[in-house]
Motif scaffolding. Structure first.
Motif, short mmCIF file in Angstrom:
data_model
loop_
_atom_site.label_atom_id
_atom_site.label_comp_id
_atom_site.label_asym_id
_atom_site.label_seq_id
_atom_site.Cartn_x
_atom_site.Cartn_y
_atom_site.Cartn_z
N UNK A 143 0.83 -1.21 0.00
CA UNK A 143 0.00 0.00 0.00
C UNK A 143 0.86 1.26 0.00
N UNK A 144 1.80 1.30 0.95
CA UNK A 144 2.72 2.44 1.01
C UNK A 144 3.97 2.02 1.79
N UNK A 145 4.98 2.86 1.71
CA UNK A 145 6.25 2.61 2.40
C UNK A 145 6.56 3.84 3.24
N UNK A 146 6.90 3.62 4.52
CA UNK A 146 7.17 4.72 5.44
C UNK A 146 8.58 4.62 5.98
N UNK A 179 4.91 3.48 -8.05
CA UNK A 179 5.35 3.95 -6.73
C UNK A 179 6.01 5.32 -6.86
N UNK A 180 5.51 6.28 -6.08
CA UNK A 180 6.07 7.63 -6.12
C UNK A 180 6.32 8.14 -4.70
N UNK A 181 7.38 8.93 -4.57
CA UNK A 181 7.71 9.54 -3.28
C UNK A 181 6.94 10.84 -3.18
N UNK A 189 1.92 3.57 -3.24
CA UNK A 189 1.49 2.85 -4.43
C UNK A 189 0.30 3.62 -4.98
N UNK A 190 0.50 4.37 -6.07
CA UNK A 190 -0.55 5.27 -6.56
C UNK A 190 -1.81 4.53 -6.98
N UNK A 217 -1.22 13.08 -11.18
CA UNK A 217 -2.53 12.58 -11.57
C UNK A 217 -2.80 11.25 -10.89
N UNK A 218 -4.05 11.02 -10.50
CA UNK A 218 -4.44 9.72 -9.93
C UNK A 218 -4.47 8.67 -11.03
#
Length: 218
Positions: A143-146, A179-181, A189-190, A217-218
């Motif tokens: 889902x995401x990275x922290x 994946x974007x920062x 994860x867009x 953009x989504x």
């Protein structure tokens, strides 16, 4: 992987048959076709293709773009188009296709696009250490990275893994446009974003801060 599951979504039967013949000449064996949106939706749910060759203007509408948004998991999408409409192509590119081909379809371009999609299918995962075990994680499950000090947390739907790596090194390793920062402490994860505003994005109702002046953009 000649048994890769390929779905051809094309309303012109002759073109669909021609594409299937080109693939069969290259020994691909698991191919299905859909000539309308209803059959395409059914096969995307039941056949679960690994690669979709998707006509953008399905039945005279842009429904191929909408269909691409409902692809399952790690399915790769290659758009087929005979038009040079900038807005249409821009709309299509917003769905992050893996490639696109213009008609008339050339065999060498088709096979190159399919083989590239297969390579992406084979590399769309990372292997991490979890204690003494090697764990294979599909990128689509993240889902995401922290960032957390010298470690990063990989947040999956029901699990979290911590690995010793920087956010930038993680992006370099995976080489994925999904994946974007978006913040000094977060990579997302867009494809998992449910909503977005000027200061945050939301994934599974979790609010994640968005760096000032960063827009996408989504």
């Amino acid at each position: 992987m000649l048994n890769t599951k390929i779905l051809i979504v094309e309303d012109e039967v002759l073109i669909a048959d021609y594409i299937a013949e080109l693939l069969e000449e290259e020994k691909f064996t698991t191919i299905k076709m859909a000539h309308d949106e209803e059959v395409a939706t059914f096969l995307m749910e039941t056949f679960i293709p690994e690669i979709i060759l998707m006509d953008i203007n399905l039945n005279g509408k842009n429904s191929g773009i909408e269909l691409a948004k409902s692809k399952k998991g790690n399915t790769k999408v290659i758009f087929l188009t005979g038009q040079y409409d900038y807005k249409l192509m821009n709309d299509a590119l917003q769905t992050n296709p893996d490639s696109y081909l213009t008609k008339p379809i050339k065999k060498q371009d088709l096979i190159a696009a399919v083989n590239l999609a297969i390579i992406k299918l084979q590399t769309n995962f990372i292997i991490i250490k979890d204690g003494y075990n090697d764990v294979k994680i599909n990128l689509d499950d993240i889902l995401f990275v922290k960032s957390d000090g010298n470690y990063i947390d990989l947040q999956l739907i029901n699990k979290k893994y911590a690995i010793r790596k920087s956010l930038d090194a993680f992006l370099e390793d995976i080489q994925s446009k999904d994946f974007i920062k978006i913040h000094r402490s977060y990579i997302i994860n867009r494809t998992k974003i449910s909503k977005k505003n000027s200061t945050s994005v939301f994934i599974n109702e979790i609010e994640i801060p968005l760096s000032r002046n960063l827009d996408f953009e989504l």
